[in-house]
Design a protein around this motif. Structure first.
Motif, PDB file in Angstrom:
ATOM      1  N   HIS A 195       0.849  -1.187   0.000  1.00  0.00           N
ATOM      2  CA  HIS A 195       0.000   0.000   0.000  1.00  0.00           C
ATOM      3  C   HIS A 195       0.883   1.234   0.000  1.00  0.00           C
ATOM      4  CE1 HIS A 195      -4.054  -1.756   1.234  1.00  0.00           C
ATOM      5  NE2 HIS A 195      -3.237  -2.790   1.348  1.00  0.00           N
ATOM      6  N   PHE A 196       0.334   2.353  -0.417  1.00  0.00           N
ATOM      7  CA  PHE A 196       1.047   3.622  -0.415  1.00  0.00           C
ATOM      8  C   PHE A 196       0.327   4.598   0.525  1.00  0.00           C
ATOM      9  CE2 PHE A 196       1.424   1.996  -4.921  1.00  0.00           C
ATOM     10  CZ  PHE A 196       2.625   1.350  -4.687  1.00  0.00           C
ATOM     11  N   PRO A 197       1.078   5.498   1.144  1.00  0.00           N
ATOM     12  CA  PRO A 197       0.454   6.436   2.070  1.00  0.00           C
ATOM     13  C   PRO A 197      -0.496   7.392   1.366  1.00  0.00           C
ATOM     14  CG  PRO A 197       2.854   6.426   2.314  1.00  0.00           C
ATOM     15  CD  PRO A 197       2.537   5.689   1.052  1.00  0.00           C
ATOM     16  N   VAL A 198      -1.515   7.812   2.101  1.00  0.00           N
ATOM     17  CA  VAL A 198      -2.402   8.890   1.677  1.00  0.00           C
ATOM     18  C   VAL A 198      -2.284   9.991   2.727  1.00  0.00           C
ATOM     19  CG1 VAL A 198      -4.770   9.583   1.120  1.00  0.00           C
ATOM     20  CG2 VAL A 198      -3.977   7.254   0.589  1.00  0.00           C
ATOM     21  N   THR A 199      -2.126  11.233   2.289  1.00  0.00           N
ATOM     22  CA  THR A 199      -2.005  12.336   3.245  1.00  0.00           C
ATOM     23  C   THR A 199      -3.086  13.385   3.010  1.00  0.00           C
ATOM     24  OG1 THR A 199      -0.368  13.470   1.831  1.00  0.00           O
ATOM     25  CG2 THR A 199       0.475  12.065   3.604  1.00  0.00           C
ATOM     26  N   LEU A 200      -3.345  14.116   4.084  1.00  0.00           N
ATOM     27  CA  LEU A 200      -4.271  15.250   4.068  1.00  0.00           C
ATOM     28  C   LEU A 200      -3.565  16.414   4.738  1.00  0.00           C
ATOM     29  CD1 LEU A 200      -7.486  16.029   3.753  1.00  0.00           C
ATOM     30  CD2 LEU A 200      -7.429  15.803   6.234  1.00  0.00           C
ATOM     31  N   ASP A 201      -3.430  17.525   4.035  1.00  0.00           N
ATOM     32  CA  ASP A 201      -2.880  18.754   4.603  1.00  0.00           C
ATOM     33  C   ASP A 201      -4.042  19.715   4.845  1.00  0.00           C
ATOM     34  OD1 ASP A 201      -0.388  17.659   4.346  1.00  0.00           O
ATOM     35  OD2 ASP A 201       0.190  18.851   2.598  1.00  0.00           O
ATOM     36  N   ILE A 202      -4.160  20.185   6.088  1.00  0.00           N
ATOM     37  CA  ILE A 202      -5.304  21.023   6.433  1.00  0.00           C
ATOM     38  C   ILE A 202      -4.899  22.081   7.452  1.00  0.00           C
ATOM     39  CG2 ILE A 202      -6.074  19.411   8.237  1.00  0.00           C
ATOM     40  CD1 ILE A 202      -8.982  20.169   7.455  1.00  0.00           C
ATOM     41  N   GLU A 203      -5.432  23.282   7.299  1.00  0.00           N
ATOM     42  CA  GLU A 203      -5.229  24.362   8.257  1.00  0.00           C
ATOM     43  C   GLU A 203      -6.436  24.426   9.182  1.00  0.00           C
ATOM     44  OE1 GLU A 203      -4.387  27.995   6.272  1.00  0.00           O
ATOM     45  OE2 GLU A 203      -2.557  27.249   5.316  1.00  0.00           O
TER      46      GLU A 203
END
Length: 339
Positions: free
Chosen positions: A330-338
């Motif tokens: 599997h590959f990572p999934v990221t979320l960038d949020i302020e």
């Protein structure tokens, strides 16, 4: 202003095999569970990937085992210390018997996290029993999670969040001996998988009804259009958890899932890559998701799948590309949020 918070989900195949019973890493030349990958190679590759992610929180799916002789927390904190990760603390919930735990590595400078399981009449605690009629015979079956989701109460940069880490049951008909048995097991697994998603959806709906900021993340072993039984059951598990048939304020948002739902032909995102021996080929699937509540979606977060062959930023860094391929299927999934 603080930098955006980066939240990740990452299924690490055979993570447990990289540690001894005292939670120490085993950087030797013995083979790991990964095909033709040594433990040293997988450990080094994971160090490169986790360092590149530089995430404030990583929901680790298939985390090292928790048991009478082994500690998930000790193993993951050793890993974080070895590679000097800012996500250095660990929160986990109910252990399970599969040697594949769910745990959150998090940055204590920005995040507070504690296990906080919920329950209601419609959706009991995830380590208990959920009664649901999965075969339409008017007699509810007793459903149990093989891997109870991890429910966390979180404060991130002062903002209250609910996080749920998920590893839903696989639908693969393993150990079948005949074509008829393959069909039977596949349908049984599909029913169990969908029941787990209904249980999870009921918890999601309760949080959204109370106006809580919510993130649901992990490996769902499912996605729109992934198997021939989806038409039989009406919806994929992902659609159920997201609440695609509910009013907008009650839906979860995930752009990769939305692409898969609306793009029936042509391009499609993927987060996992598997070798299928009978066909002698790699095949890909979208299995890993970070779903957010409407209030968080309104903050214009940015999602990214760290696919070594599709993501241009991964393609630019050969060391990272190779590490992603060696570290897991599997590959990572990221979320960038302020916040």
């Amino acid at each position: 202003m603080a930098a955006p918070l980066r939240i990740a989900t990452y299924n690490v195949e055979w993570f447990n095999s990289l540690f001894d019973d005292r939670g120490r890493l085993l950087p030797d030349n013995e083979l790991s569970g990964r095909f033709e990958v040594t433990r040293r190679n997988q450990i080094e590759s994971l160090g490169i990937v986790f360092s590149a992610l530089d995430a404030d929180a990583i929901m680790v799916i298939e985390a090292p085992n928790q048991g009478s002789r082994r500690s998930t927390v000790k193993a993951l904190e050793t890993f974080a210390r070895t590679f000097e990760l800012k996500a250095s603390r660990v929160a986990m919930g109910f252990a399970n018997p599969t040697e594949q735990e769910i745990a959150l590595l998090y940055n204590p400078d920005r995040i507070e996290a504690r296990h906080d399981p919920q329950e209601s009449a419609k959706a009991p605690r995830f380590d208990e029993v959920f009664r649901f009629d999965i075969d339409v015979d008017a007699a509810p079956e007793a459903i149990r999670f093989s891997k109870p989701p991890l429910e966390l109460a979180v404060r991130a940069d002062g903002h209250a969040l609910r996080l749920i880490g998920v590893h839903v049951k696989s639908k693969a008909p393993r150990n079948s001996r005949t074509p008829a048995e393959t069909v039977r097991i596949a349908i049984e697994n599909r029913r169990q998988q969908l029941a787990e998603c209904v249980w999870l959806r009921r918890r999601v709906a309760a949080h959204l009804a109370h106006g809580q900021s919510l993130i649901v993340m992990g490996d769902f072993n499912d996605g729109p259009g992934l198997d021939e039984y989806e038409q039989l059951f009406g919806h994929s598990g992902i659609e159920i958890v997201m609440g695609v048939d509910d009013e907008p304020k009650s839906r979860l948002h995930e752009p990769h899932a939305r692409m898969a739902l609306t793009q029936k032909v042509g391009i499609s995102p993927s987060s996992a890559r598997f070798w299928l021996a009978p066909q002698q080929q790699f095949f890909e699937a979208l299995l890993d998701f970070i779903m957010v509540s409407p209030d968080l979606a309104a903050r214009n977060p940015r999602w990214r799948i760290w696919h070594p062959l599709n993501d241009p930023n991964c393609l630019k860094i050969p060391e990272l590309q190779e590490a992603l391929l060696a570290a897991s299927d599997h590959f990572p999934v990221t979320l960038d949020i302020e916040l």
